[in-house]
Design an enzyme around this catalytic site. Structure first.
Site: not given
Length: 227
Positions: A92, A133, A130, A94
């Site tokens: 992801h 993260c 999410c 992040e």
């Protein structure tokens, strides 16, 4: 020693290759009208940089999501979503941006260590993190998380409401910045519109990748698929 014919062939090849390499290296991968960043506030600038990460990425790499980590008014980590290109559901934006920020500590901040290092850091992300993260920001004691858009399906804060049950939880802000209102106005989270917006901010911040960069990424992507 090269014969005259071989010398001619050599110089002809060089004459062809140099312009081609120059074209690939210096030509941008796409043309985009730069969006205005002249009057942006500090928060808006860093969020524009997060959106620019979308513009630096390509659709074969992952979803149009970007994130940057800021500390001391400097970007110390940035990334877009790399889920497809890395064939890894944890890649992801992040998560990768934070990893880059961690790696920058030894080089740029000698003597400092995590998690204390991130107590003055802010994560700017175009989409709500999410649980994975969000957990990473909590473990590293981030000061703030600034979010452009919520994620009703996977967003941790939408589901859990807050992180107050954890010690030293980051302050979570759903941004009302104009730049985020523009992003949220995309109908049904229109992917093409998000890339177009990201490309505008990438152009404004001089971060448009070159055609060579695009070609190399594409080659690695297909090579990885074959393997």
């Amino acid at each position: 020693m090269l014969s005259n014919s071989k010398k001619i062939i050599f110089w002809l090849c060089l004459a062809v290759c140099i312009p081609v390499i120059g074209y690939l290296f210096f030509s941008p991968a796409y043309s985009a009208d730069p969006l205005s960043i002249g009057n942006l506030s500090e928060d808006e600038y860093f969020m524009a940089s997060a959106i620019a990460e979308i513009g630096k990425s390509f659709d074969f790499e992952g979803f149009p999501i970007g994130a940057v980590v800021e500390r001391d008014k400097k970007i110390i980590g940035q990334s877009s979503n790399k889920l497809f290109s890395r064939n890894n559901p944890t890649s992801h934006a992040e998560y990768l941006a934070i990893d880059k920020a961690i790696n920058s500590i030894k080089e740029n901040y000698p003597g400092e260590k995590y998690p204390d290092f991130f107590k003055d850091a802010t994560l700017y992300t175009t989409l709500e993190p999410c649980p994975m993260c969000a957990g990473k920001t909590t473990m590293l004691r981030f000061k703030r998380i600034v979010i452009c858009d919520n994620d009703e399906e996977w967003g941790y804060f939408t589901k859990q409401k807050n992180m107050n049950n954890f010690p030293e939880s980051p302050i979570v802000e759903y941004s009302n910045l104009n730049i985020c209102k523009e992003l949220r106005s995309q109908t049904d989270w229109n992917i093409n519109s998000l890339w177009h917006q990201g490309q505008g901010y990438a152009a404004a911040t001089n971060q448009v990748p070159s055609k060579l960069d695009f070609l190399i990424r594409k080659i690695f992507y297909y090579f990885d698929r074959i393997l």
